[in-house]
Design an enzyme around this catalytic site. Structure first.
Site, PDB file in Angstrom:
ATOM      1  N   LYS A  82      -0.943  -1.545 -10.934  1.00  0.00           N
ATOM      2  CA  LYS A  82      -1.041  -2.750 -10.095  1.00  0.00           C
ATOM      3  C   LYS A  82      -2.062  -3.678 -10.724  1.00  0.00           C
ATOM      4  CE  LYS A  82      -3.388  -3.015  -5.997  1.00  0.00           C
ATOM      5  NZ  LYS A  82      -4.326  -4.125  -6.291  1.00  0.00           N
TER       6      LYS A  82
ATOM      7  N   GLU B 133      -3.850  -7.893 -10.144  1.00  0.00           N
ATOM      8  CA  GLU B 133      -3.988  -9.060  -9.263  1.00  0.00           C
ATOM      9  C   GLU B 133      -3.594 -10.340  -9.997  1.00  0.00           C
ATOM     10  OE1 GLU B 133      -8.028  -9.124  -7.736  1.00  0.00           O
ATOM     11  OE2 GLU B 133      -7.841  -7.107  -6.889  1.00  0.00           O
TER      12      GLU B 133
ATOM     13  N   GLU C 179      -2.220  -9.591   0.500  1.00  0.00           N
ATOM     14  CA  GLU C 179      -3.469  -9.256   1.202  1.00  0.00           C
ATOM     15  C   GLU C 179      -4.010 -10.471   1.953  1.00  0.00           C
ATOM     16  OE1 GLU C 179      -6.347  -7.029  -1.042  1.00  0.00           O
ATOM     17  OE2 GLU C 179      -7.871  -7.205   0.542  1.00  0.00           O
TER      18      GLU C 179
ATOM     19  N   ASP D 176      -4.578   1.151 -10.185  1.00  0.00           N
ATOM     20  CA  ASP D 176      -5.019  -0.241 -10.183  1.00  0.00           C
ATOM     21  C   ASP D 176      -5.640  -0.599 -11.534  1.00  0.00           C
ATOM     22  OD1 ASP D 176      -5.089  -2.512  -8.667  1.00  0.00           O
ATOM     23  OD2 ASP D 176      -6.709  -1.846  -7.326  1.00  0.00           O
TER      24      ASP D 176
ATOM     25  N   ASP E 182      -8.889  -0.116  -7.082  1.00  0.00           N
ATOM     26  CA  ASP E 182     -10.237  -0.352  -7.606  1.00  0.00           C
ATOM     27  C   ASP E 182     -11.232  -0.481  -6.448  1.00  0.00           C
ATOM     28  OD1 ASP E 182      -9.548  -2.857  -6.719  1.00  0.00           O
ATOM     29  OD2 ASP E 182      -9.977  -3.896  -8.607  1.00  0.00           O
ATOM     30  N   SER E 183     -10.731  -0.356  -5.209  1.00  0.00           N
ATOM     31  CA  SER E 183     -11.621  -0.206  -4.057  1.00  0.00           C
ATOM     32  C   SER E 183     -12.473   1.053  -4.206  1.00  0.00           C
ATOM     33  CB  SER E 183     -10.812  -0.163  -2.751  1.00  0.00           C
ATOM     34  OG  SER E 183      -9.761   0.782  -2.851  1.00  0.00           O
TER      35      SER E 183
END
Ligand code: KIV
Length: 273
Positions: free
Chosen positions: A122, A124, A191, A92, A53-54
């Site tokens: 993925k 978080e 991270e 993501d 999602d960057s």
């Protein structure tokens, strides 16, 4: 072209990543958002491509990853899947596509696999998302966890500082890593946490850890590709190593093109029909 014996393996699977950890072979991961770049990384033997999602910061020009939508990730993952065949492609899950309820998370993860052709998702978080992760993994959706600095929670933490630097936070991250493994994750991104904490997690859990700013002891490493290629130079945390300075190369080329057009030295008759 940059192929090693490892690169001859047809498709990287989650099982292959586990074998790599078990045999001490480091996992090479990068982000990508389109077919062109994904194809280059495939040719270079990259093991894992994350459609992060960057994309919100790198491609869409947002300040944070928060505005990225499921449709955005579907669009970019479809392109990446078209460009690369050997790497494991991970999509993501954007902010608010997995937090509302385990069922909604499960449905959205299913959409990512069905509609894009990626092999894993993925998301978080730690113990707060294990119910959703269990649903996904039980249904055959491979899940990569993400702990430490979790950019979707920027408004909760107020900064992108390193995480796990005090004992309580380190213990929480450690426990979350164990919980993610128990919920069935096949790997976890760590991270911006201290190298020693990442080492302890990597030693203690069986699944691979993929570090970004988490020191040398992780089972693999990931970077945002525009950072490591020197396309984004205003973002230069200590953990980004620049392997090229593409910004200057691109600028020089574009300025030369502009000069040639303005001076009418491009195109020549040889470049015409
Ligand atoms: O979105 C992303 O690119 C990521 C990586 C930095 C791990 O989550």
């Amino acid at each position: 072209m940059g192929y090693t014996t490892e690169s001859k393996i047809k498709h990287i699977t989650t099982l292959r990543l586990q074998e790599m950890k078990d045999t001490g072979r480091k996992i090479v991961a990068l982000t990508a958002y389109d077919a062109l770049v994904a194809n280059i990384f495939d040719q270079c033997g990259v093991d894992v491509i994350l459609v992060g999602d960057s994309v919100g910061n790198v491609v869409q020009g947002h300040e944070t990853t928060i505005p990225v939508t499921l449709e955005d990730i579907i669009y970019h993952t479809k392109a990446v899947v078209k460009g690369a065949s050997r790497p494991l492609i991970v999509a993501d899950m954007p902010f608010m596509t997995y937090q509302v309820s385990p069922n909604e998370a499960f449905r959205n993860a299913g959409r990512l696999l069905k509609e894009t052709g990626c092999a894993a998702v993925k998301l978080e978080g730690g113990s707060n998302v294990t119910e959703a992760i269990s649903k996904m993994t039980e249904a055959g959706i491979p899940v990569m966890g993400h702990l430490g600095l979790v950019p979707q929670s920027i408004h909760k933490f107020g900064s992108y500082r390193a995480r796990g630097t005090d004992e309580a936070e380190a213990e929480k991250i450690y426990k979350d890593a164990v919980a993610l493994e128990r919920a069935g994750c096949f790997a976890v991104v760590l991270e911006k946490i201290p190298a020693e904490l990442a080492k302890k997690i990597s030693d203690d859990i069986k699944i691979p850890t993929i570090g970004i700013g988490a020191g040398p002891h992780c089972d693999g490493q990931i970077l945002v590709y525009t950072d490591m290629l020197g396309l984004t130079i205003d973002f230069s945390p200590r953990f980004v190593r620049r392997y090229a300075n593409l910004l200057n190369i691109v600028k020089d080329a574009v300025m030369q093109y502009g000069k040639d057009v303005r001076e009418s030295s491009f195109p020549t008759m040889e470049e015409s029909y």
